[in-house]
Design a protein around this motif. Structure first.
Motif, PDB file in Angstrom:
ATOM      1  N   PHE A  35     -13.071  32.468   7.189  1.00 18.43           N
ATOM      2  CA  PHE A  35     -14.306  31.412   8.203  1.00 18.43           C
ATOM      3  C   PHE A  35     -13.508  30.098   8.376  1.00 18.43           C
ATOM      4  O   PHE A  35     -13.162  29.595   9.720  1.00 18.43           O
ATOM      5  CB  PHE A  35     -15.571  31.616   7.343  1.00 18.43           C
ATOM      6  N   MET A  39     -12.306  28.210  11.451  1.00 21.05           N
ATOM      7  CA  MET A  39     -12.691  26.937  12.045  1.00 21.05           C
ATOM      8  C   MET A  39     -11.310  26.123  12.564  1.00 21.05           C
ATOM      9  O   MET A  39     -11.790  25.399  13.607  1.00 21.05           O
ATOM     10  CB  MET A  39     -13.837  26.527  11.290  1.00 21.05           C
ATOM     11  N   PHE A  42      -9.649  27.041  15.257  1.00 18.53           N
ATOM     12  CA  PHE A  42     -10.715  26.917  16.936  1.00 18.53           C
ATOM     13  C   PHE A  42     -10.533  25.583  17.252  1.00 18.53           C
ATOM     14  O   PHE A  42     -10.530  25.056  18.489  1.00 18.53           O
ATOM     15  CB  PHE A  42     -12.273  26.993  16.492  1.00 18.53           C
ATOM     16  N   PHE A  43     -10.951  24.654  16.571  1.00 16.38           N
ATOM     17  CA  PHE A  43     -10.602  22.990  16.424  1.00 16.38           C
ATOM     18  C   PHE A  43      -9.789  23.008  17.054  1.00 16.38           C
ATOM     19  O   PHE A  43      -8.991  21.914  17.752  1.00 16.38           O
ATOM     20  CB  PHE A  43     -11.045  22.609  14.922  1.00 16.38           C
TER      21      PHE A  43
END
Length: 341
Positions: A35, A39, A42-43
């Motif tokens: 996870f 993330m 994604f950022f």
């Protein structure tokens, strides 16, 4: 452990300290690491989208989506690199970031000169017709097919025959002639206005005749009683005649049409043994040519210079009229069937 001397049973509970027993209960750590990695990615993606321009993003998309001109469609899907999302209608493909080669109809080419009588044999082609039979493809037929976009001369439908091609060429010819007439009409008005608006030449407006004829726009400068444009019996232009021709030269410089110049005289003959009206008319026409060239008209535009003597009077009923002494400047049409050969 039980003993033989006692009637009761003695129960001994032994507890053993266990060592490392494996990874019991640690699976959540793997899920958490995945996870966190997702993330972070994604950022990072969000930061890249905000830090790059549209052109840079298109370049990145092109780098990971190479063009294949032989393929049916480009690959790639998903935003922001030019693809489509699953929520959009249509195929999951995009043409926003690559080049797609497609075939289309041949461009329309109108060849206005259709002369099949002088076509050499080498210009005739043989090819297979739409039903498998051979047919002769003459240049005129090929021009008709190019003009209509199909082998039967009627565009995509393939019906209509060469008549449609001829009709299209005729319509184009008529449109070109119409536009040229409009240009010459405006030019005629500009010639009249140039003379009318000049106080020194305003009274010569009645000696200026401008009209459209089948060959083009004809500008004639006429003599009048006691107001000759050239010296009587000579080819030297008068001062006002020179000024008038300078005005005409400035206006006709606005168009590229070729120029034909002719000189005319009245029917009054010269004395026997002197020069003739042929000489006088030719000399005045050539003097007009020189004045036009001095006024800026390119020498290459002059098609002809002719002296017609008294053979084409402006006033046939009055062959001795001063108006028959004139020079004619003809701007030849570029697109017409009626032009003089």
């Amino acid at each position: 452990m039980a003993t033989g001397k006692s009637e009761g049973v003695t129960i001994v509970i032994k507890k053993e300290e266990g060592g490392a027993g494996g990874h019991h209960g640690g699976a959540w750590k793997v899920a958490y690491a995945d996870f966190v990695t997702a993330m972070m990615a994604f950022f990072l993606l969000m930061w890249l989208l905000n830090a790059t321009t549209e052109e840079q993003r298109r370049g990145l998309a092109d780098h990971f989506n190479p063009t294949n001109v032989m393929g049916q469609r480009p690959s790639g899907s998903g935003q922001p690199f030019g693809g489509r999302t699953p929520n959009e209608a249509g195929q999951m493909a995009s043409n926003a970031s690559s080049v797609r080669a497609e075939t289309g109809p041949r461009p329309v080419v109108f060849d206005l000169e259709e002369d099949d009588s002088n076509t050499p044999a080498s210009a005739v082609e043989r090819r297979e017709g739409p039903r498998g039979d051979d047919e002769t493809a003459t240049p005129a037929r090929l021009r008709a097919e190019r003009a209509t976009g199909g082998t039967d001369g009627a565009g995509a439908e393939g019906t209509g025959g060469p008549e449609v091609a001829r009709a299209s060429a005729e319509a184009l010819r008529e449109e070109l002639e119409k536009r040229e007439r409009e240009v010459l009409d405006r030019l005629a008005e500009q010639v009249r206005a140039a003379v009318r608006d000049d106080p020194a030449l305003a009274d010569l407006a009645r000696q200026l005749q401008v009209e459209q004829v089948p060959e083009g726009l004809r500008i004639q400068i006429l003599d009048a009683e006691r107001q000759p444009m050239f010296a009587l019996g000579g080819s030297a232009p008068a001062e006002r005649g020179r000024a008038l021709l300078t005005k005409v030269a400035a206006v006709i410089n606005r168009v590229p049409n070729a120029v034909a110049i002719s000189g005319h005289t009245d029917a009054t003959p010269f004395r026997p043994g002197a020069r003739s009206n042929w000489d006088l008319s030719a000399e005045r026409a050539n003097a007009t040519r020189r004045l036009l060239v001095e006024g800026g008209v390119a020498e290459a535009r002059v098609r002809s210079v002719a002296g017609l003597a008294e053979r084409e009077p402006l006033l046939a009923d009055d062959p001795g009229s001063p108006a028959n002494r004139r020079v004619s400047i003809l701007l030849l049409r570029e697109n017409t069937r009626n032009a003089a050969p």
